[in-house]
Design a protein around this motif. Structure first.
Motif, PDB file in Angstrom:
ATOM      1  N   ARG A  99      10.022   4.439  -8.906  1.00 33.70           N
ATOM      2  CA  ARG A  99       9.093   3.606  -8.151  1.00 33.70           C
ATOM      3  C   ARG A  99       8.949   2.276  -8.872  1.00 33.70           C
ATOM      4  N   ALA A 135      11.254   2.593   1.045  1.00 28.65           N
ATOM      5  CA  ALA A 135      11.872   3.636   0.231  1.00 28.65           C
ATOM      6  C   ALA A 135      13.365   3.402   0.207  1.00 28.65           C
ATOM      7  N   LEU A 174      10.506   4.824  -4.439  1.00 26.83           N
ATOM      8  CA  LEU A 174       9.500   4.078  -3.685  1.00 26.83           C
ATOM      9  C   LEU A 174       9.424   2.644  -4.165  1.00 26.83           C
TER      10      LEU A 174
END
Length: 981
Positions: free
Chosen positions: A480, A536, A549
């Protein structure tokens, strides 16, 4: 230009970080040591030592130079723009054409700067010594004879009328008051700038030995081929009163010992080793453990030793000067000198086949500190262009099955200079029938280990490779990240097999897609969209998908719903097992203490009952035995621990059948911090057990990831994986877990074991039958609740079923827990015990009996055959089905129906009410009430709104009267038709 030399002002600021921490080197015990060696050029070798001791980590970098080699040359390094402009060592080395180097003298942490001691490069005096008797210098003659010397400097400027004054130094920082400072082009383009708060200096610019200008100011340009004399106070008067334009300037400089035969020299600090002995006291001591740099040479003067010790970091604590002196002596130095250390300690090395040198140590400030000079190592002999050898390189020697790997070679000549090679001349082969090569690209087809060999004629190089098993998962890194709109980011994906081996996936084998608020891939990098939002990045390999993410901008968010769902990955060892073999129980933290928590005692007694029912030969506490790491006063009143093994009292070995159990105590934060001798015993026992036992079980009281020293944890995993080939199985049981977890990493199975204080307490039963290890995970629960009151007939749904532990925690059932489920009436539904996916075959109410080793409970579940359609389209309810309540009213989830009627729904958790907005109308509905407020008007129903499975359920009448929809009921198909008016 005449020879210049030295004296340094005592007011100069040296950047040295001091510490009062001292270390007793003699008490240190080496627990583990690794080294990396390679030639840098003919006559020069590098060795990197990683040493793990009872006091922590040391990383030592050693350059050994054969001074008799015709290929080797040594000289002082500095910035080509001038001594005053500090530069990072890697640039000094590359710009001066060196193949290796280390940082040099202490220096003034200012801009401009200058070294504390002497500097001679290429036989030319660059900077004079400081006349400090506590700091020595390293020097090398033209014959490459190394020496450690203490230099002294005197000098004077003589005017045409015979008067003279003293010289303060050459190319040094100083205010010049009372003495003349001399600056040459080697210093830079200009003399140091005098601060506005200080008086101006007088400058005399000299070219071809005569004065060309005299003026007052705060700086002066240094002419090419000339010098600048700078002075203040009495020195200023001397220049003004005794020199005129065109006058000859006589300069007398004297350095002792004689420097006429020195090719290079650099200042340093204290002498570390003097004629084979460590001085009783150091003349110049930087106390404490720090990064260090040193230079030394053997008794015969034929070998030069350059050392850099990393420090001020978890990977290496650094050394005191005493430790550094002992190290230099152990490396064979008969004489050795301390150089600048701390953030300056840097070593740069060119590896075989590489065209550029690189920083090979870990500098303490994360980035290289600009320094004033260094010691450079040069390769005199030019490249022959003929291949003498080469090494194989790749992004990784682990390769995903059905993937590819690009291999390359780095070739070098007989002096280890890089040589370019036509790739078409290289032949590639692999053993074990693991796959095929097309050029330098290997395509992996078969799981296993083998050897990749590259050949150019009769010259060969090899590398060991591993082709992973079938991929069971993909890891995307970073997982992420926040990006600015339009920012680019590269992502990497790794395949993971069932044995926990990991391999990077080549870009050509990956398929990327973007979900969410946009963005796109360009040349392998993701480009974020221009507007804030959530995205994503999803990678696909071998029919497996995984993602990362991306939050775009400050107002974006990480949206987990954008990631692809992953199938349940189960452990083939977590299955019912047959009788026979070795059976033992495992439990986590026990945390015995005075006034023992009754719920903890109940959990532990449940675990004991599990072990007793399974007739375990013995049991293991894989966690903390005591809450305070010491027996409580009333230990006699606590549960007995007969048949339980633990490492609470220290290192323990237990042998059972063909399995060796090793118990490690890490109660003080790691194995070393608790008792470092455990490392020695572990390595000895594992080595001796390899030929006698099929299985190795290691028991720890905490997760390896929770070690205070993460590097020690990684070393433990490395030692175990390197011994995997000696055993059928290696199993690591780690206590201190919040819930059970199992994973494979490089062939070793790691199991996290929960205890009395866990969120999901469980008892583990293991069974070992020769080369097979099986286990079961028994949840320790005393009640059961379901958050799924109803499911739809014929549509698979996942039950939300929880056990309640004696401490009140909710334990989500299903895999990995060993639980039996029985449905009555028989045949009305199918239930998967791992996923808890149920498929009702007949409408009505069913009973589900839930049974563990120590608990039996029952829940009721309604199987609904009611379908709901909105505007002709059937709605799929993911977790809560419509049902008929006690008042015989059909209840439906308000959110799904409302949103399908184009309404916006908001849940007010604090007020426990739903707010619905549609066509300018605002509707507020509170859970537990029989009415709603529509634009301030109260609307009453004959049944209240209910909260089921975190969903607000409302009667159909609410839909018709409040949302203005038409409701029809088809009794034959049992379908509710909702049509927007």
């Amino acid at each position: 230009m005449p020879h210049f030399l030295r004296k340094l002002l005592s007011v100069l600021l040296i950047c040295l970080v001091l510490s009062q921490t001292f270390y007793a080197f003699a008490q240190e015990v080496v627990l583990h040591e690794e080294s990396v060696n390679f030639p840098v050029t003919r006559g020069v070798s590098y060795e990197g030592r990683t040493i793990f001791t009872s006091s922590g980590w040391q990383k030592v970098h050693i350059l050994t130079i054969d001074l008799t080699s015709e290929n080797v040359d040594i000289d002082a390094l500095m910035n080509k723009n001038g001594l005053s402009e500090r530069q990072i060592l890697s640039k000094m080395v590359s710009e001066n054409g060196a193949v290796a180097g280390v940082n040099g003298d202490f220096f003034i942490m200012a801009n401009p700067s200058s070294p504390i001691g002497i500097q001679i490069a290429g036989g030319k005096l660059i900077s004079t010594p400081s006349n400090r008797d506590d700091m020595a210098s390293f020097a090398l003659t033209y014959e490459k004879i190394p020496q450690i010397l203490r230099f002294e400097f005197t000098g004077k400027i003589i005017a045409p009328n015979g008067t003279f004054t003293d010289v303060g130094g050459v190319n040094k920082l100083g205010n010049g008051y009372g003495k003349i400072m001399i600056y040459t082009p080697e210093f830079g383009k200009t003399t140091p700038q005098v601060p506005a708060t200080s008086p101006e200096l007088t400058y005399a610019v000299v070219k071809e030995g005569r004065v060309v200008s005299i003026f007052d100011g705060r700086s002066a340009e240094i002419p090419e081929g000339g010098i600048v004399l700078a002075g203040g106070g009495g020195a200023s008067s001397f220049l003004k009163n005794n020199f005129f334009i065109g006058d000859e300037v006589k300069i007398e400089l004297h350095v002792t010992p004689d420097i006429s035969n020195l090719k290079m020299a650099l200042g340093g600090g204290a002498i570390l080793v003097d004629n084979g002995k460590i001085p009783v006291g150091f003349s110049h001591n930087i106390a404490g453990q720090h990064p260090r740099t040193a230079v030394g040479f053997t008794k015969d003067g034929k070998k030069l030793i350059l050392v850099v010790v990393d420090g001020r970091q978890a990977q290496s604590r650094g050394m005191t000067q005493e430790e550094l002196a002992r190290l230099m002596l152990s490396l064979g130095a008969y004489n050795a000198l301390n150089l600048d250390g701390g953030g300056s300690s840097t070593m740069v090395v060119r590896e075989p086949g590489e065209k550029s040198p690189r920083v090979i140590n870990n500098v303490s400030e994360k980035t290289e500190r600009p320094i004033v000079n260094g010691i450079g190592i040069f390769s005199r002999l030019s490249s022959s262009g003929k291949v003498y050898g080469f090494k194989i390189t790749a992004s990784s020697f682990n390769i995903p099955k059905n993937g590819r790997r690009v291999f390359e070679i780095k070739a070098y000549d007989e002096n280890y200079n890089p040589v370019d090679v036509d790739p078409n001349l290289v032949r590639w082969d692999v053993t074990g029938d693991l796959g095929t090569f097309e050029g330098n690209v290997f395509y992996a087809r078969k799981t296993g280990t083998g050897t990749v060999t590259a050949s150019i004629g009769d010259i060969k190089a090899s590398a060991q490779v591993r082709v992973l098993g079938d991929a069971v998962d993909i890891i995307v890194e970073p997982d992420r990240i926040q990006l600015s709109p339009g920012q680019k980011q590269a992502f990497r994906a790794y395949a993971v097999d069932a044995s926990g081996y990991k391999a990077p996936i080549e870009p050509e084998d990956l398929k990327w897609e973007v979900a969410g608020d946009g963005g796109y891939f360009e040349n392998g990098s993701f480009v974020a969209p221009q507007a804030p939002g959530s995205s994503a990045i999803i990678a696909e390999f071998s029919n497996i998908k995984a993602g990362a993410l991306v939050k775009i901008g400050e107002s974006g968010r990480f949206d987990e719903s954008l990631l692809p769902s992953k199938p349940l990955i189960t452990d083939g060892a977590n299955v019912p097992f047959k009788k026979g073999g070795l059976t033992f129980g495992v439990f986590g933290d026990l945390l015995l203490e005075a006034n023992y928590n009754p719920a903890y005692l109940k959990i532990f007694n449940m675990a004991r009952a599990v072990f007793d029912r399974q007739k375990a030969s013995f049991n293991i506490i894989a966690g903390r035995l005591y809450g305070t790491n010491s027996p409580p006063v009333n230990a006699k009143s606590l549960p007995p621990l007969d048949k339980f093994l633990t490492a609470n009292t220290g290192y323990l070995v237990h042998k059972a059948n063909d399995t060796l159990f090793v118990f490690l105590n890490a109660s003080k934060g790691s194995i070393r911090l608790t008792d470092p001798t455990q490392w020695i015993k572990l390595k000895e026992d594992v080595k001796s057990a390899a030929s006698r036992y099929n299985n190795l079980v290691v028991v720890l009281d905490r997760a390896i990831s929770s070690f205070q020293d993460s590097q020690e944890g990684e070393l433990l995993k490395k030692v175990l994986s390197e011994n995997k080939a000696s055993f059928k199985n290696i199993l690591v049981l780690c206590g201190g877990a919040k819930k059970f977890a199992s994973n494979m990493e490089n062939g070793v199975k790691y199991i996290s074991v929960p205890g009395v204080n866990a969120e999901e307490p469980a008892a583990l039963i293991f069974n070992i039958q020769e080369s097979k290890i099986y286990y079961r995970v028994i949840p320790l629960i005393e009640n059961i609740v379901s958050e799924t009151p109803a499911v739809r007939k014929g549509i698979p749904s996942r039950l939300k079923l929880f056990g309640i532990s004696p401490t009140g925690f909710k334990v989500p059932l299903g895999y990995p827990y060993a639980v039996e489920y029985n449905i009555t009436p028989a045949g009305v539904a199918n239930l998967d015990a791992k996923t808890l996916e149920i498929n009702g075959k007949k409408a009505g109410e069913i009973d589900i009996t839930v049974k563990t080793e120590v608990f039996t409970g029952k829940i009721k579940l309604a199987v609904s055959d009611i379908a709901v359609k909105v505007n002709g389209k059937e709605i799929a309810f993911p977790d809560q089905q419509p049902y008929i309540n006690a008042q015989q009213r059909t209840m439906v989830p308000v959110r799904f129906v409302s949103e399908n009627l184009a309404a916006k729904v908001h849940w007010d958790a604090k007020g426990k009410q739903v707010i619905i907005e549609k066509d300018g109308n605002k509707i507020t509905l509170k859970v537990g009430e029989k009415s709603a407020v529509v634009n301030g008007r109260k609307v009453t129903f004959d049944t209240k709104a209910e909260l089921k499975n975190s969903r607000v359920m409302v009667p159909l009448r609410f839909i018709s009267e409040v949302l203005g929809a038409k409701i029809t009921w088809d009794g034959t198909s049992r379908t509710v038709e909702i049509t927007a008016k």
